[in-house]
Design a protein around this motif. Structure first.
Motif, PDB file in Angstrom:
ATOM      1  N   THR A  21       0.841  -1.201   0.000  1.00  0.00           N
ATOM      2  CA  THR A  21       0.000   0.000   0.000  1.00  0.00           C
ATOM      3  C   THR A  21       0.874   1.247   0.000  1.00  0.00           C
ATOM      4  OG1 THR A  21      -1.779  -1.144   1.170  1.00  0.00           O
ATOM      5  CG2 THR A  21      -1.755   1.263   1.300  1.00  0.00           C
ATOM      6  N   ILE A  22       1.915   1.229   0.799  1.00  0.00           N
ATOM      7  CA  ILE A  22       2.818   2.383   0.859  1.00  0.00           C
ATOM      8  C   ILE A  22       3.533   2.551  -0.473  1.00  0.00           C
ATOM      9  CG2 ILE A  22       4.886   3.326   1.966  1.00  0.00           C
ATOM     10  CD1 ILE A  22       3.888   2.064   4.587  1.00  0.00           C
ATOM     11  N   TYR A  23       4.050   1.464  -1.022  1.00  0.00           N
ATOM     12  CA  TYR A  23       4.780   1.567  -2.294  1.00  0.00           C
ATOM     13  C   TYR A  23       3.865   1.963  -3.452  1.00  0.00           C
ATOM     14  CZ  TYR A  23       9.076  -0.201  -0.226  1.00  0.00           C
ATOM     15  OH  TYR A  23      10.214  -0.347   0.531  1.00  0.00           O
ATOM     16  N   ARG A  24       2.579   1.718  -3.323  1.00  0.00           N
ATOM     17  CA  ARG A  24       1.632   2.128  -4.360  1.00  0.00           C
ATOM     18  C   ARG A  24       1.515   3.651  -4.401  1.00  0.00           C
ATOM     19  NH1 ARG A  24      -3.455   0.256  -2.591  1.00  0.00           N
ATOM     20  NH2 ARG A  24      -2.461  -1.776  -2.632  1.00  0.00           N
ATOM     21  N   TRP A  25       1.632   4.303  -3.238  1.00  0.00           N
ATOM     22  CA  TRP A  25       1.418   5.756  -3.161  1.00  0.00           C
ATOM     23  C   TRP A  25       2.702   6.567  -3.088  1.00  0.00           C
ATOM     24  CZ3 TRP A  25      -2.624   4.781   1.192  1.00  0.00           C
ATOM     25  CH2 TRP A  25      -3.820   4.346   0.614  1.00  0.00           C
ATOM     26  N   TRP A  26       3.774   5.987  -2.598  1.00  0.00           N
ATOM     27  CA  TRP A  26       5.022   6.732  -2.415  1.00  0.00           C
ATOM     28  C   TRP A  26       6.193   5.950  -2.987  1.00  0.00           C
ATOM     29  CZ3 TRP A  26       1.557   6.346   1.804  1.00  0.00           C
ATOM     30  CH2 TRP A  26       0.913   7.546   2.147  1.00  0.00           C
ATOM     31  N   ALA A  27       7.117   6.687  -3.594  1.00  0.00           N
ATOM     32  CA  ALA A  27       8.280   6.047  -4.226  1.00  0.00           C
ATOM     33  C   ALA A  27       9.360   5.676  -3.222  1.00  0.00           C
ATOM     34  CB  ALA A  27       8.864   6.978  -5.283  1.00  0.00           C
ATOM     35  N   SER A  28       9.344   6.340  -2.056  1.00  0.00           N
ATOM     36  CA  SER A  28      10.432   6.114  -1.107  1.00  0.00           C
ATOM     37  C   SER A  28       9.995   6.530   0.296  1.00  0.00           C
ATOM     38  CB  SER A  28      11.656   6.943  -1.507  1.00  0.00           C
ATOM     39  OG  SER A  28      11.345   8.329  -1.393  1.00  0.00           O
ATOM     40  N   LYS A  29      10.819   6.178   1.255  1.00  0.00           N
ATOM     41  CA  LYS A  29      10.588   6.606   2.643  1.00  0.00           C
ATOM     42  C   LYS A  29      10.631   8.133   2.728  1.00  0.00           C
ATOM     43  CE  LYS A  29      13.915   6.153   5.744  1.00  0.00           C
ATOM     44  NZ  LYS A  29      14.857   5.645   6.770  1.00  0.00           N
ATOM     45  N   ALA A  30      11.523   8.748   1.944  1.00  0.00           N
ATOM     46  CA  ALA A  30      11.629  10.211   1.946  1.00  0.00           C
ATOM     47  C   ALA A  30      10.338  10.862   1.448  1.00  0.00           C
ATOM     48  CB  ALA A  30      12.805  10.659   1.084  1.00  0.00           C
ATOM     49  N   ALA A  31       9.706  10.257   0.453  1.00  0.00           N
ATOM     50  CA  ALA A  31       8.444  10.794  -0.065  1.00  0.00           C
ATOM     51  C   ALA A  31       7.335  10.686   0.986  1.00  0.00           C
ATOM     52  CB  ALA A  31       8.046  10.058  -1.338  1.00  0.00           C
ATOM     53  N   VAL A  32       7.336   9.603   1.760  1.00  0.00           N
ATOM     54  CA  VAL A  32       6.367   9.466   2.855  1.00  0.00           C
ATOM     55  C   VAL A  32       6.624  10.554   3.895  1.00  0.00           C
ATOM     56  CG1 VAL A  32       5.460   7.972   4.675  1.00  0.00           C
ATOM     57  CG2 VAL A  32       6.208   6.965   2.519  1.00  0.00           C
ATOM     58  N   LEU A  33       7.889  10.768   4.232  1.00  0.00           N
ATOM     59  CA  LEU A  33       8.246  11.798   5.201  1.00  0.00           C
ATOM     60  C   LEU A  33       7.780  13.174   4.731  1.00  0.00           C
ATOM     61  CD1 LEU A  33       9.776  12.862   7.712  1.00  0.00           C
ATOM     62  CD2 LEU A  33      11.809  12.981   6.256  1.00  0.00           C
ATOM     63  N   PHE A  34       7.989  13.478   3.450  1.00  0.00           N
ATOM     64  CA  PHE A  34       7.582  14.786   2.934  1.00  0.00           C
ATOM     65  C   PHE A  34       6.077  14.971   3.055  1.00  0.00           C
ATOM     66  CE2 PHE A  34       6.332  17.464  -0.763  1.00  0.00           C
ATOM     67  CZ  PHE A  34       6.757  18.665  -0.227  1.00  0.00           C
TER      68      PHE A  34
ATOM     69  N   MET B  13      11.738  17.732  11.043  1.00  0.00           N
ATOM     70  CA  MET B  13      12.318  18.759  10.165  1.00  0.00           C
ATOM     71  C   MET B  13      13.772  18.454   9.835  1.00  0.00           C
ATOM     72  SD  MET B  13      10.571  22.377  11.301  1.00  0.00           S
ATOM     73  CE  MET B  13      10.948  22.272  13.043  1.00  0.00           C
ATOM     74  N   ARG B  14      14.528  17.941  10.805  1.00  0.00           N
ATOM     75  CA  ARG B  14      15.924  17.567  10.533  1.00  0.00           C
ATOM     76  C   ARG B  14      15.984  16.400   9.534  1.00  0.00           C
ATOM     77  NH1 ARG B  14      19.579  20.044  13.479  1.00  0.00           N
ATOM     78  NH2 ARG B  14      18.961  20.958  15.442  1.00  0.00           N
ATOM     79  N   ALA B  15      15.099  15.439   9.718  1.00  0.00           N
ATOM     80  CA  ALA B  15      15.065  14.310   8.786  1.00  0.00           C
ATOM     81  C   ALA B  15      14.728  14.792   7.376  1.00  0.00           C
ATOM     82  CB  ALA B  15      14.051  13.270   9.257  1.00  0.00           C
ATOM     83  N   LEU B  16      13.759  15.702   7.295  1.00  0.00           N
ATOM     84  CA  LEU B  16      13.385  16.230   5.985  1.00  0.00           C
ATOM     85  C   LEU B  16      14.542  17.018   5.379  1.00  0.00           C
ATOM     86  CD1 LEU B  16      11.238  16.581   3.828  1.00  0.00           C
ATOM     87  CD2 LEU B  16      10.444  18.616   5.039  1.00  0.00           C
ATOM     88  N   ALA B  17      15.234  17.840   6.172  1.00  0.00           N
ATOM     89  CA  ALA B  17      16.376  18.614   5.664  1.00  0.00           C
ATOM     90  C   ALA B  17      17.449  17.688   5.097  1.00  0.00           C
ATOM     91  CB  ALA B  17      16.945  19.497   6.764  1.00  0.00           C
ATOM     92  N   THR B  18      17.676  16.563   5.767  1.00  0.00           N
ATOM     93  CA  THR B  18      18.661  15.592   5.288  1.00  0.00           C
ATOM     94  C   THR B  18      18.253  15.033   3.932  1.00  0.00           C
ATOM     95  OG1 THR B  18      19.240  14.995   7.547  1.00  0.00           O
ATOM     96  CG2 THR B  18      19.799  13.400   5.832  1.00  0.00           C
ATOM     97  N   GLU B  19      16.992  14.676   3.800  1.00  0.00           N
ATOM     98  CA  GLU B  19      16.511  14.111   2.535  1.00  0.00           C
ATOM     99  C   GLU B  19      16.531  15.154   1.413  1.00  0.00           C
ATOM    100  OE1 GLU B  19      16.156  11.128   1.780  1.00  0.00           O
ATOM    101  OE2 GLU B  19      15.899  10.089   3.668  1.00  0.00           O
ATOM    102  N   LEU B  20      16.185  16.399   1.729  1.00  0.00           N
ATOM    103  CA  LEU B  20      16.172  17.450   0.713  1.00  0.00           C
ATOM    104  C   LEU B  20      17.566  17.671   0.135  1.00  0.00           C
ATOM    105  CD1 LEU B  20      13.835  20.114   2.363  1.00  0.00           C
ATOM    106  CD2 LEU B  20      13.266  18.509   0.536  1.00  0.00           C
TER     107      LEU B  20
ATOM    108  N   GLU C 126      16.955  15.709  -5.351  1.00  0.00           N
ATOM    109  CA  GLU C 126      16.646  16.939  -6.088  1.00  0.00           C
ATOM    110  C   GLU C 126      15.150  17.099  -6.357  1.00  0.00           C
ATOM    111  OE1 GLU C 126      17.949  19.027 -10.282  1.00  0.00           O
ATOM    112  OE2 GLU C 126      19.289  17.558  -9.371  1.00  0.00           O
ATOM    113  N   SER C 127      14.467  16.022  -6.718  1.00  0.00           N
ATOM    114  CA  SER C 127      13.033  16.141  -7.024  1.00  0.00           C
ATOM    115  C   SER C 127      12.233  16.427  -5.754  1.00  0.00           C
ATOM    116  CB  SER C 127      12.511  14.896  -7.737  1.00  0.00           C
ATOM    117  OG  SER C 127      12.617  13.765  -6.899  1.00  0.00           O
ATOM    118  N   LEU C 128      12.654  15.845  -4.640  1.00  0.00           N
ATOM    119  CA  LEU C 128      11.993  16.118  -3.366  1.00  0.00           C
ATOM    120  C   LEU C 128      12.231  17.578  -2.958  1.00  0.00           C
ATOM    121  CD1 LEU C 128      10.365  14.599  -1.159  1.00  0.00           C
ATOM    122  CD2 LEU C 128      12.524  14.315   0.051  1.00  0.00           C
ATOM    123  N   ALA C 129      13.447  18.062  -3.166  1.00  0.00           N
ATOM    124  CA  ALA C 129      13.757  19.458  -2.848  1.00  0.00           C
ATOM    125  C   ALA C 129      12.905  20.397  -3.688  1.00  0.00           C
ATOM    126  CB  ALA C 129      15.239  19.734  -3.072  1.00  0.00           C
TER     127      ALA C 129
END
Length: 196
Positions: free
Chosen positions: A48-61, A108-115, A119-122
């Protein structure tokens, strides 16, 4: 008996995933969070998660978007009492409170790391979160400029970086305490160079 609405069921599952992600960030460092762990906490299948999000970072965003939406701010707007320094003091002190709150700072720190790595997430972050907030900051500074509180030739985008950048830099690098005193000193220094 009416048949179940699949859209509602999907939205419930989506919210469960995002809430589970935010909950896990309070318990486990982001690098140790897994899609499997999120799925288990949310009560959904990993697929279900992989159907909606490409990665853990996308879920976090998306979880971070949900967190931002909960404060009720559809269109960001800075206060305008006519006193620019007082208004910016209020905003920056509130920012410091958020950055110092472990319930918010860890996501927010986790998101900053992923950003920094995606590049596409940023690009999505800047389009959906940063750009509207930056426009609100620019608008408040423009109003101060029109009121004669800031120099006519001031580059508003550079001014935004000068005012907000040191706080985010200090927070991200853990290079010193974030406090009301720091905010006050920062604004005194920054605005002194921006006035007519």
């Amino acid at each position: 008996m009416p048949s179940p609405d699949p859209a509602r069921r999907n939205e419930n599952a989506r919210r469960a995933v995002l809430d589970a992600t935010l909950d896990l960030l309070q318990e486990v460092p982001y690098p140790r969070i897994t899609i499997e762990g999120i799925a288990s906490r949310a009560g959904v299948g990993k697929q279900t998660i992989y159907r909606w999000w490409a990665s853990k970072a996308a879920v976090l965003f998306d979880a971070f978007l949900l967190l931002s939406a909960r404060d009720g701010s559809d269109t960001p707007q800075l206060p305008d009492t006519g006193d620019l320094q007082a208004d910016l003091t209020l905003v920056l002190r509130a920012t410091v409170v958020e950055l110092n709150d472990p319930r918010l700072s860890d996501p927010m720190r986790a998101l900053a790391t992923e950003l920094a790595q995606d590049e596409s997430l940023a690009e999505a972050y800047h389009r959906q979160l940063d750009a509207p907030l930056r426009e609100a900051k620019r608008q408040r500074l423009r109003e101060a400029q029109e009121a004669g509180q800031l120099a006519d030739d001031l580059d508003l985008d550079v001014a935004i970086d000068i005012i907000w950048g040191p706080i985010l830099n200090r927070w991200l690098q853990r290079s010193g305490p974030l406090s009301d005193e720091y905010v006050d000193a920062l604004l005194r220094t920054a605005l002194r160079g921006m006035r007519p």
